[in-house]
Design an enzyme around this catalytic site. Structure first.
Site, PDB file in Angstrom:
ATOM      1  CG  HIS A 273      -1.804   1.228   1.255  1.00  0.00           C
ATOM      2  ND1 HIS A 273      -3.057   1.241   0.664  1.00  0.00           N
ATOM      3  CD2 HIS A 273      -1.625   2.472   1.780  1.00  0.00           C
ATOM      4  CE1 HIS A 273      -3.598   2.436   0.835  1.00  0.00           C
ATOM      5  NE2 HIS A 273      -2.751   3.206   1.505  1.00  0.00           N
ATOM      6  CB  CYS A 274       1.935   3.496  -2.594  1.00  0.00           C
ATOM      7  SG  CYS A 274       3.003   4.937  -2.857  1.00  0.00           S
ATOM      8  N   GLY A 275       1.329   5.076   0.494  1.00  0.00           N
ATOM      9  CA  GLY A 275       0.703   6.251   1.071  1.00  0.00           C
ATOM     10  C   GLY A 275       0.769   7.463   0.158  1.00  0.00           C
TER      11      GLY A 275
ATOM     12  CG  ASN B 238      -5.359   7.783  -0.327  1.00  0.00           C
ATOM     13  OD1 ASN B 238      -5.285   7.024   0.635  1.00  0.00           O
ATOM     14  ND2 ASN B 238      -6.444   8.488  -0.589  1.00  0.00           N
TER      15      ASN B 238
END
Length: 391
Positions: A189-191, A194
């Protein structure tokens, strides 16, 4: 000279913090100060900060901070997306404000006014594609498609139901705790996006990393050429050698040239350093993910394989220890065979060594070309795959 030392210290400290944060847990740094800095940045600093919050604001302040932290780190939110756009916009504005007036120059043509805007525009487009595209969300309607696309290897992936979605989990998928959904060929999951990085948007993510590395490299090179043009236009080398009698050599001229550049173009120097550091980070990150793509592995699977190999090694060690213990008991009770020669016993491997090396058997690695094609053309989106499914 004081400014030069401040810049040098700034670069060293920045690189040390970045390397410690990203690589401090590597075995090569075990027992070094880099590992200690990594632990402080990832665990120690957080603990001390919480203690400080409790001491100043009490338990209510701590609860408020934990709530904000939970929203920022554990729930989908656009904070890092907004930060990315701010960093990109502010950096481009500063470059334009401080350096575009020197274009065209001796080494840089006015074409770079337009190429820079196109480069930034393409970067934003890739950012939007990665952020808002479907990563490969698994639902009850399409789960059979993903199950057919990725067979179970019966090692790190076995047939089971997702406890949250209540549907069968396809191989290579994972339930993202932040997005609360299962994603096919889940990587991470890439912040900053998002969004999850999965089967359908890994290609955009890789393009995003590569393009932003090239943008930063391009910006640093163009700024360097602008400074070189200013040196040429102001005849700095000629003035230093003819009027000040400085020897015409790199070692003699460089301190004076750097001092002149820092005094006249310190903004450009700082921008070059910033872009160079970011480009190195992006190059490392892209290289890591390129290796994963070429071997058809995901970040999630990397951790799964590490856990599996560690468990398998411990299991083999336990079996070897049990066999050695059994042999010792037989020796004590007199049930052992005739003792072997000392030379044979000397060269014989220990029970732990005889277990052999545990290898990673990646079922999904079908060769570099096939692996790259799988990234560019996801299996579940291919027409041939859909045609086979209908049959």
């Amino acid at each position: 000279m004081a400014v030069q030392w401040v810049l040098a210290v700034h670069v060293v400290v920045t690189m040390l913090v970045v390397v410690s944060l990203l690589c401090g847990h590597w075995p090569i740094f075990s027992g070094t100060f880099v590992e200690k800095i990594h632990y402080f940045l990832t665990f120690g600093a957080y603990d001390y900060f919480l203690r400080f919050v409790v001491a100043v604001f009490g338990s209510r302040g701590r609860n408020c901070f934990v709530t904000v932290e939970h929203y920022c780190c554990e729930r989908p939110n656009p904070i890092l997306q907004i930060l990315y756009l701010v960093i990109l916009g502010v950096t481009y504005y500063i470059i334009g404000k401080s350096s575009f007036r020197y274009i065209p120059s001796f080494y840089v043509s006015e074409l770079h006014w337009y190429t820079s805007m196109i480069a930034v525009g393409v970067g934003v487009l890739l950012f939007l594609l990665t952020s808002f595209s479907d990563p490969g969300i698994v639902t009850a309607e399409n789960v059979s498609k993903y199950i057919s696309a990725y067979p179970y290897d019966e090692i790190i992936y076995v047939e089971k139901e997702c406890s949250s979605c209540k549907i069968l989990k396809p191989a290579r998928s994972k339930h993202c705790g932040i997005c609360n959904r299962c994603v096919a060929r889940f990587d991470h999951h890439c912040g900053w996006m998002n969004n999850c990085i999965g089967e359908k948007n890994t290609r955009y993510f890789m393009a995003f990393l590569l393009w932003h590395f090239l943008i930063c490299l391009y910006g640093a090179v163009v700024l360097g050429l602008i400074l070189a043009g200013q040196l040429k236009e102001h005849n700095i080398i000629y003035i230093l050698t003819v009027y000040y009698g400085v020897e015409h050599s790199f070692s003699r001229l460089s301190p004076h040239v750097v001092q002149w550049l820092l005094g006249s173009y310190n903004t450009q120097i700082l921008l070059i350093m910033f872009l160079a550091i970011i480009s190195l980070l992006l190059a490392g990150f892209f290289g890591y993910h390129a290796h994963l793509c070429l071997t058809n592995t995901t970040t999630n699977e990397t951790f799964k394989w590490q856990d599996y190999i560690s468990w398998k090694r411990k299991l083999n060690e336990a079996k070897a220890s049990a066999a050695a213990l059994k042999a010792s008991i037989q020796t004590i009770t007199g049930e052992a065979q005739a003792p072997e020669s000392k030379w044979r016993a000397f060269f014989r491997k220990s029970p732990l060594q005889s277990e052999g090396v545990i290898v990673k058997n990646n079922l999904y690695d079908r060769g570099i070309i096939s692996n790259v094609c799988e990234i560019i053309f996801p299996p579940s989106a291919r027409r041939s795959f859909s045609h086979r499914k209908s049959e």
